[in-house]
Write a protein that holds these residues in place. Structure first.
Motif, PDB file in Angstrom:
ATOM      1  N   TRP A  89       0.817  -1.210   0.000  1.00 54.85           N
ATOM      2  CA  TRP A  89       0.000   0.000   0.000  1.00 54.85           C
ATOM      3  C   TRP A  89       0.853   1.263   0.000  1.00 54.85           C
ATOM      4  N   HIS A  90       2.128   1.143   0.438  1.00 55.01           N
ATOM      5  CA  HIS A  90       3.039   2.295   0.426  1.00 55.01           C
ATOM      6  C   HIS A  90       3.377   2.732  -1.000  1.00 55.01           C
ATOM      7  N   PHE A  91       3.237   1.804  -1.949  1.00 55.40           N
ATOM      8  CA  PHE A  91       3.716   2.078  -3.307  1.00 55.40           C
ATOM      9  C   PHE A  91       2.585   2.471  -4.262  1.00 55.40           C
ATOM     10  N   LYS A  92       1.385   2.640  -3.723  1.00 58.38           N
ATOM     11  CA  LYS A  92       0.257   3.052  -4.549  1.00 58.38           C
ATOM     12  C   LYS A  92       0.409   4.528  -4.936  1.00 58.38           C
ATOM     13  N   ASN A  93       0.192   4.835  -6.202  1.00 57.62           N
ATOM     14  CA  ASN A  93       0.218   6.227  -6.660  1.00 57.62           C
ATOM     15  C   ASN A  93      -0.760   6.389  -7.812  1.00 57.62           C
ATOM     16  N   SER A  94      -0.802   7.558  -8.372  1.00 55.90           N
ATOM     17  CA  SER A  94      -1.783   7.829  -9.428  1.00 55.90           C
ATOM     18  C   SER A  94      -1.523   6.995 -10.680  1.00 55.90           C
ATOM     19  N   ARG A  95      -0.293   6.665 -10.930  1.00 57.33           N
ATOM     20  CA  ARG A  95       0.040   5.867 -12.106  1.00 57.33           C
ATOM     21  C   ARG A  95      -0.123   4.375 -11.859  1.00 57.33           C
ATOM     22  N   ASN A  96       0.151   3.972 -10.607  1.00 57.62           N
ATOM     23  CA  ASN A  96       0.101   2.538 -10.284  1.00 57.62           C
ATOM     24  C   ASN A  96      -0.877   2.349  -9.131  1.00 57.62           C
ATOM     25  N   GLN A  97      -2.121   2.132  -9.487  1.00 51.88           N
ATOM     26  CA  GLN A  97      -3.166   2.028  -8.479  1.00 51.88           C
ATOM     27  C   GLN A  97      -3.137   0.690  -7.736  1.00 51.88           C
ATOM     28  N   THR A  98      -2.526  -0.331  -8.357  1.00 49.55           N
ATOM     29  CA  THR A  98      -2.554  -1.672  -7.767  1.00 49.55           C
ATOM     30  C   THR A  98      -1.153  -2.298  -7.771  1.00 49.55           C
ATOM     31  N   PRO A  99      -0.234  -1.763  -6.978  1.00 49.36           N
ATOM     32  CA  PRO A  99       1.104  -2.385  -6.941  1.00 49.36           C
ATOM     33  C   PRO A  99       1.020  -3.794  -6.358  1.00 49.36           C
ATOM     34  N   ARG A 100       1.649  -4.702  -7.047  1.00 49.96           N
ATOM     35  CA  ARG A 100       1.611  -6.106  -6.601  1.00 49.96           C
ATOM     36  C   ARG A 100       2.966  -6.553  -6.050  1.00 49.96           C
ATOM     37  N   TYR A 101       3.696  -5.611  -5.537  1.00 51.84           N
ATOM     38  CA  TYR A 101       4.994  -5.943  -4.965  1.00 51.84           C
ATOM     39  C   TYR A 101       5.146  -5.276  -3.601  1.00 51.84           C
ATOM     40  N   ALA A 102       6.020  -5.814  -2.789  1.00 48.11           N
ATOM     41  CA  ALA A 102       6.312  -5.267  -1.452  1.00 48.11           C
ATOM     42  C   ALA A 102       7.798  -5.468  -1.180  1.00 48.11           C
ATOM     43  N   GLN A 103       8.266  -4.776  -0.184  1.00 49.34           N
ATOM     44  CA  GLN A 103       9.700  -4.871   0.153  1.00 49.34           C
ATOM     45  C   GLN A 103       9.995  -6.124   0.971  1.00 49.34           C
ATOM     46  N   PRO A 104      11.150  -6.757   0.719  1.00 54.55           N
ATOM     47  CA  PRO A 104      11.595  -7.809   1.636  1.00 54.55           C
ATOM     48  C   PRO A 104      12.165  -7.151   2.900  1.00 54.55           C
ATOM     49  N   GLY A 105      12.221  -7.883   3.973  1.00 55.88           N
ATOM     50  CA  GLY A 105      12.817  -7.343   5.193  1.00 55.88           C
ATOM     51  C   GLY A 105      14.335  -7.283   5.082  1.00 55.88           C
ATOM     52  N   GLU A 106      14.952  -6.405   5.886  1.00 55.82           N
ATOM     53  CA  GLU A 106      16.414  -6.321   5.894  1.00 55.82           C
ATOM     54  C   GLU A 106      17.017  -7.567   6.526  1.00 55.82           C
ATOM     55  N   ASP A 107      18.224  -7.878   6.101  1.00 57.44           N
ATOM     56  CA  ASP A 107      18.903  -9.077   6.603  1.00 57.44           C
ATOM     57  C   ASP A 107      19.386  -8.878   8.046  1.00 57.44           C
ATOM     58  N   LEU A 108      19.722  -9.971   8.664  1.00 52.51           N
ATOM     59  CA  LEU A 108      20.204  -9.926  10.052  1.00 52.51           C
ATOM     60  C   LEU A 108      21.649  -9.442  10.129  1.00 52.51           C
ATOM     61  N   GLU A 109      22.097  -9.153  11.339  1.00 57.71           N
ATOM     62  CA  GLU A 109      23.480  -8.751  11.606  1.00 57.71           C
ATOM     63  C   GLU A 109      24.147  -9.836  12.428  1.00 57.71           C
ATOM     64  N   GLU A 110      25.381 -10.163  12.072  1.00 57.24           N
ATOM     65  CA  GLU A 110      26.127 -11.163  12.849  1.00 57.24           C
ATOM     66  C   GLU A 110      27.465 -10.581  13.279  1.00 57.24           C
ATOM     67  N   ASN A 111      27.813 -10.791  14.522  1.00 55.57           N
ATOM     68  CA  ASN A 111      29.101 -10.322  15.038  1.00 55.57           C
ATOM     69  C   ASN A 111      29.671 -11.364  15.984  1.00 55.57           C
ATOM     70  N   ARG A 112      30.982 -11.407  16.044  1.00 54.48           N
ATOM     71  CA  ARG A 112      31.634 -12.223  17.063  1.00 54.48           C
ATOM     72  C   ARG A 112      32.262 -11.249  18.054  1.00 54.48           C
ATOM     73  N   ILE A 113      31.829 -11.336  19.297  1.00 49.71           N
ATOM     74  CA  ILE A 113      32.273 -10.357  20.284  1.00 49.71           C
ATOM     75  C   ILE A 113      33.026 -11.022  21.435  1.00 49.71           C
ATOM     76  N   THR A 114      33.868 -10.233  22.070  1.00 45.75           N
ATOM     77  CA  THR A 114      34.595 -10.660  23.263  1.00 45.75           C
ATOM     78  C   THR A 114      34.149  -9.790  24.422  1.00 45.75           C
ATOM     79  N   LEU A 115      33.795 -10.427  25.523  1.00 48.18           N
ATOM     80  CA  LEU A 115      33.433  -9.706  26.739  1.00 48.18           C
ATOM     81  C   LEU A 115      34.570  -9.841  27.733  1.00 48.18           C
ATOM     82  N   GLU A 116      35.099  -8.708  28.162  1.00 48.75           N
ATOM     83  CA  GLU A 116      36.192  -8.687  29.142  1.00 48.75           C
ATOM     84  C   GLU A 116      35.721  -7.914  30.366  1.00 48.75           C
ATOM     85  N   LEU A 117      35.814  -8.559  31.511  1.00 42.82           N
ATOM     86  CA  LEU A 117      35.409  -7.899  32.746  1.00 42.82           C
ATOM     87  C   LEU A 117      36.609  -7.239  33.406  1.00 42.82           C
ATOM     88  N   LYS A 118      36.467  -5.944  33.692  1.00 48.09           N
ATOM     89  CA  LYS A 118      37.455  -5.247  34.509  1.00 48.09           C
ATOM     90  C   LYS A 118      36.763  -4.928  35.823  1.00 48.09           C
TER      91      LYS A 118
END
Length: 332
Positions: A131-160
């Motif tokens: 519904w975000h992509f509806k406009n005067s030229r395209n009254q019936t958009p049949r497409y939508a956005q995919p979701g963004e991909d995940l984030e991956e990190n390898r972290i080190t936790l050091e306690l001081k």
């Protein structure tokens, strides 16, 4: 806290959640043939969040946690319904924890306040519905956005360790014994070097129910600043202490020289440590008679650049006076 339960270094793989896909649904209802697009947005993926907790003293609860994965966002649906957000995952850590990127060893942030939260892996944003992509030229958009991909990190936790007073000294000078006398902590005590391999924390009870935290840091040796004898693991715990209490035994060959060596190791590891308040406690002084102690005092008054006092943990000599001085230093 027993030594075996103290964990101050862990590595974890963290993964946020994917964003949900937007819906490309077209509204359909009885007597309404062409209702137009009404696909809802996808929900955001869950975050992985580091959270500070004043109730924790160690990273033990994370020792065997290899992965932390947040939930994925739900897909959008008809009637502009937004998908559910993915479930966030919280990693609770003690105050004084430094979070680093395991690949680059770059420090990302530090957790120093109770309840402080920092996102370490951001959940993907949900995709927009058609519904975000509806406009005067395209009254019936049949497409939508995919979701963004995940984030991956390898972290080190050091306690001081965060403590008001940190005990600094060579191995086997009586740091653990002092901590066991002034607090309810029960560190491992024996007559050989490197009895203590992990920091021990104790709550020191003072007058009128006041308290402060004291940390028994494992013994420093010459070359610790270069990593000799696990030096880096020991020295990092001293960085966060408000006051450094140097413990030097009364039977040391040269008290001033021992102090200078310890101070030099701290300086080489981190010059900012020299900005901290410092005091010297000459331990095991129960082996001195009054005459010998008086002679040593005359000499030490000339040699030592900071205030000092004689104590004996075993004979309970000078312990209350030591607490008084430390409390005054903390509150000044």
């Amino acid at each position: 806290m027993t030594e075996g339960n103290f964990v101050d270094y862990v590595k974890i793989q963290v993964s946020s959640g994917k964003g949900g896909q937007g819906s490309s649904h077209l509204h359909r209802e009885k007597f309404i043939e062409k209702g137009g697009p009404d696909g809802g947005d996808g929900g955001r993926g869950g975050h992985v969040i580091i959270r500070g907790s004043s109730n924790l003293w160690t990273l033990l609860h994370l020792k065997f946690k290899r992965h932390a994965r947040a939930g994925h966002g739900g897909h959008g649906s008809k009637s502009r319904s937004t998908g559910a957000d993915g479930e966030d995952v919280y990693l609770d850590v003690p105050l004084g924890t430094v979070v680093k990127d395991s690949e680059t060893d770059e420090t990302l942030f530090e957790i120093t306040d109770d309840g402080e939260e920092q996102i370490i892996a951001q959940g993907g944003r949900g995709g927009l519905g058609n519904w975000h992509f509806k406009n005067s030229r395209n009254q019936t958009p049949r497409y939508a956005q995919p979701g963004e991909d995940l984030e991956e990190n390898r972290i080190t936790l050091e306690l001081k360790v965060l403590a008001d007073v940190g005990l600094v000294g060579f191995p086997n000078v009586g740091k653990s014994t002092l901590l066991s006398v002034v607090s309810a902590a029960k560190p491992k005590i024996a007559d050989y070097e490197f009895t203590t391999l992990k920091p021990n924390l104790g709550i020191v009870e003072y007058r009128d129910y006041k308290t402060f935290v004291m940390a028994d840091i494992p013994g420093i040796i010459e070359g610790a600043a270069e990593g000799k004898g696990l030096g880096h693991y020991f020295l990092r715990h001293i960085e966060r202490n408000s006051i450094l209490l140097f413990l030097i035994p009364a039977d040391a060959k040269d008290i001033r020289k021992q102090y200078d060596i310890l101070l030099d190791e701290l300086k080489r590891y981190n010059p900012e440590m020299l900005d901290k308040e410092r005091m010297i406690a000459i331990s095991k002084s129960d082996m001195l008679d009054d005459e010998l102690q008086a002679e040593m005092k005359v000499q030490l008054d000339k040699e030592l650049p900071i205030q000092y006092m004689f104590i004996s943990s075993v004979a309970q000599k000078g312990i209350m006076e030591l607490k008084d001085k430390l409390w005054k230093m903390l509150n000044d």
